[in-house]
Design an enzyme around this catalytic site. Structure first.
Site, PDB file in Angstrom:
ATOM      1  CG  HIS A   1    -127.015 -72.494  38.656  1.00  0.00           C
ATOM      2  ND1 HIS A   1    -127.039 -72.625  37.324  1.00  0.00           N
ATOM      3  CD2 HIS A   1    -127.763 -71.334  38.790  1.00  0.00           C
ATOM      4  CE1 HIS A   1    -127.912 -71.510  36.706  1.00  0.00           C
ATOM      5  NE2 HIS A   1    -128.103 -70.821  37.775  1.00  0.00           N
TER       6      HIS A   1
ATOM      7  CG  HIS B   1    -133.426 -70.721  33.081  1.00  0.00           C
ATOM      8  ND1 HIS B   1    -134.845 -70.543  33.104  1.00  0.00           N
ATOM      9  CD2 HIS B   1    -132.802 -70.033  33.980  1.00  0.00           C
ATOM     10  CE1 HIS B   1    -134.952 -70.210  34.523  1.00  0.00           C
ATOM     11  NE2 HIS B   1    -133.715 -69.951  34.931  1.00  0.00           N
TER      12      HIS B   1
END
Length: 749
Positions: free
Chosen positions: A55, A104
């Site tokens: 990420h 998210h």
């Protein structure tokens, strides 16, 4: 327990360390030891683990993402490009706009409300960190099957989280999408975008320069929520029941964030900061290492000075915590007192936690003991780079050969009518008002267009009416059939949506959502989509200014459809000249712009009527998209059209239905020569729009289209209280409205 200091680490090289549990590979752990010349301390291991996660480091994707720079078109409007918290573009009159989309996804599956809420909070702080006042948010969303029980758990929580956080911040939610597909069942996509406005001279960058300058952490206290958070959670697939790593999802406080925004903007106004970074993924590990790496020196941090909500947190946990509503500023010593005064005024906790040094190391201390001594670039910007193998999946040819154009078509006007109603009442085509009505779309009073318009638009200067528009689009079904073309179609649709509202497309942000990069087929999809998007941005003259990659959206060996979501930002000189989608005046002439072909691969019709996915997606003609955009912008500016709506999912009949219902007026349509009624209504050929032209402007409009070489076919007139496809069927608007508006409340209310 002995504190794991740098000295202790050097003296105990053989201590077992939990590198695998923290998501590191063996060779990555060995590389850390090589960089440091010893084993890492526990704190250093924590920092590397979160910063080298998929990420944060983009280790599987950055070899492909570099195309966005290599192929970037010349664009005088671009002020800040890839590499900062968000891209910045010049929109004229001394204004700059910053915008970005991020994901998210995994946190929102586990804790829908907080996962989505903190997604909004994080993207808003990215925009704030550039020096801008956030003015609007958007939310592209993907969920599993609309009638699946878990969708009823995830979707309402996500929507409530987005609405709750954004509404409390006083930010209008002006755009986005909601798509349902069973491929997202265990991996919903919660992408969030934000737009901010500033003057050119107010741009701020994330760097720590100037030895002796103070490092100030301000905002909320650091807690145990979000330890490892999105950095670890988004870097691994789920198994069939849960993620194998389940760190705490961050918990948001929008009222604290509102104070943080106003406090930061006042600090910017007095020019008190030399560098600034928000705390999002990887928390303090990210903020300190990125600021130091981007600066000209080193940094020393006293970690025990960090204000805590939980006094039992270890140094490693403090460094990994992704607690929300926090910022890190670099402040010259003479400005520290004033900085603190402003923070106190806004009831924002602020603490000097360190200073910039003239060295080249990031050094962190805990009660006087050194627990971190690293070259900051190796943490922040020099993580692993993977050239992962990729290959076209074996099933791709068979999928494309399963041609949707050969599916059984309606054989009568009555069948056409039935299929139109089935289409407009399907979850993906039906009204999303049940969702969007939970968002405040008009707070601040500058919203000009919002859902369900083609793009969201806000005014940024009340005197001149200068405004910006944004649209986000992406069709995973198209990308599954052909990821190169699918990514280009996502860009083309967002570009078209912005132009249809009258704004000139300027720049792009993206959120690239894919399955596991360890799957060669998924990696091929990613490589092709990235290549397609880079090529198309080059052709359209819209540079990628930044964005996000979200990988491991996969449960077991089942990946989501490749889903490149593309946001296009546009500028409009005068928002009073914008073009809405509504057919509002009887007698307006309806024109279809562009060419209609038999293109049904990945179409809404093939999904809704036949539950089919196969064939090829619509072809892309970027020259045509550019021409169409120029025509739509000129027609809007010069008052030649009263309404415009791009054609995409669901084809012409979906667009006409939405425009009729939006304006409360019906339409009489005539099938053009050379087309059958089915293709006319349901084709999803790209590069098309339907416009409503005042009779007084017909000649001027058609002359412009003819002179520029854009096909413009008169297909009907705004009239009555029904949609009448002459010679085929008639549907009253009342019946269409019921079909269009009843579906989502029935599924979710």
């Amino acid at each position: 327990m002995t504190l794991d200091t740098v000295k202790h680490a050097a003296e105990t090289p053989d201590v077992e360390q939990p590198w695998a549990e923290l998501g590191l590979k063996k060779d990555e752990y060995e590389r850390i030891r090589e960089i440091l010349g010893r084993r890492p301390t526990g704190a250093e291991l924590a920092m590397y683990s979160v910063m080298w996660s998929e990420h944060c480091s983009y280790k599987s994707s950055k070899v492909h993402l570099k195309q966005f720079g290599e192929k970037a078109p010349e664009n005088d409007a671009l002020l800040v490009g890839i590499g900062e918290n968000a891209g910045v573009v010049d929109v004229g009159q001394g204004y700059a706009v910053t915008f970005k989309v991020e994901s998210h996804n995994h946190p929102s599956y586990i804790e829908p409300y907080q996962g989505a809420a903190t997604g909004v909070g994080g993207i808003v702080r990215d925009i704030l960190a550039m020096g801008a006042r956030p003015v609007a948010v958007v939310d592209p969303l993907r969920f599993g099957a609309a009638d699946h029980p878990d969708t009823k758990r995830v979707l309402p929580g996500v929507v409530a989280g987005i609405g709750g956080y954004g509404n409390c911040l006083g930010l209008p939610n002006i755009g986005g999408e909601v798509v349902f597909d069973s491929c997202y069942q265990g991996n919903p996509l919660v992408n969030a975008g934000c737009i901010g406005v500033m003057k050119h001279e107010d741009i701020h960058l994330a760097k720590a320069s100037g030895p002796g300058n103070k490092v100030i952490l301000y905002g909320a206290r650091t807690g145990g929520d979000g330890i490892g958070g999105v950095s670890v959670l988004a870097s691994e697939t789920f198994d069939d029941t849960k993620p194998t790593k389940r760190p705490a999802v961050q918990v948001g406080d929008p009222f604290q964030e509102k104070l943080l925004i106003e406090c930061t903007l006042e600090i910017f106004g007095e020019k008190l900061v030399a560098g600034i970074q928000d705390l999002g993924g990887a928390g303090l590990s990210c903020a300190t290492s990125e600021l130091a790496s981007a600066g000209t020196g080193g940094m020393r941090v006293e970690l025990d000075t960090v204000p805590l909500r939980d006094a039992t947190l270890s140094p490693e946990e403090i460094l990994m915590s992704e607690s929300q509503e926090r910022m890190c500023a670099i402040v010259e010593p003479q400005h520290v007192d004033r900085f603190m005064e402003i923070c106190e005024k806004w009831d924002v906790i602020a603490t000097v936690i360190g200073e910039v040094t003239d060295g080249d190391r990031l050094e962190i201390f805990w009660h006087g003991e050194q627990i971190v001594d690293v070259p900051p670039g190796t943490v922040a910007h020099e993580g692993p780079t993977y050239h992962r193998p990729y290959a076209r999946p074996e099933w791709q040819d068979a999928l494309q050969a399963d041609d949707a154009n050969k599916l059984a078509r309606p054989s009568s006007g009555e069948e056409l009518r039935e299929q139109v109603l089935k289409l407009v009442s399907s979850p993906n085509q039906a009204s999303k008002a049940w969702i969007t009505d939970q968002y405040d779309r008009f707070v601040q009073g500058n919203t000009v267009l919002a859902q369900p318009e083609d793009s969201g638009m806000v005014r940024i200067d009340e005197e001149t009416n200068l405004g910006v528009a944004i649209a986000t689009d992406g069709n995973g079904r198209y990308a599954k059939l052909d990821p190169y073309t699918g990514a280009q179609l996502a860009l083309a649709e967002a570009y078209r949506n912005v132009a249809a509202s009258g704004a000139k497309p300027l720049a792009v942000s993206d959120c690239l959502n894919f399955g596991s990069p360890e799957d060669t087929g998924v990696m091929w999809q990613f490589a092709e989509a990235t290549r397609g998007l880079a090529d198309a941005c080059q052709k359209l003259g819209t540079p990628v200014t930044g964005g996000n990659v979200s990988l491991y959206n996969q449960t077991g060996d089942v990946a989501i459809h490749p889903t490149p979501v593309v946001a296009v930002l546009g500028v409009i000189d005068d928002v009073t000249r914008r073009t809405p989608i509504a057919f509002a005046e009887e007698g307006q002439l309806l024109y279809l712009l562009g060419d209609t072909k038999e293109e049904f691969g990945g179409s809404a019709w093939s999904e809704v009527v036949h539950d089919h996915l196969g064939g090829l997606p619509p072809a892309v003609d970027l020259d045509r998209e550019k021409l169409l955009g120029e025509i739509l912008i000129s027609a809007s500016r010069d008052g030649m059209v009263d309404a415009a709506h791009d054609l995409s999912d669901g084809g012409l009949i979906q667009a006409v239905t939405e425009s009729c219902l939006r304006g409360g007026k019906g339409a009489r349509l005539v099938v053009p020569d050379g087309l059958d009624a089915f293709t006319f209504l349901f084709s999803e050929s790209a590069g098309r729009a339907v416009v409503a032209v005042p009779r007084s402007e017909e000649l001027r409009f058609t002359d412009m289209c003819g002179a520029r070489g854009l096909p413009a076919t008169r297909i009907g007139v705004v009239d009555g209280e029904e949609i009448d496809v002459q010679g085929e069927f008639t549907i009253p608007l009342s019946e269409l409205r019921t079909a269009y508006e009843a579906t989502i409340p029935a599924l979710l209310a």
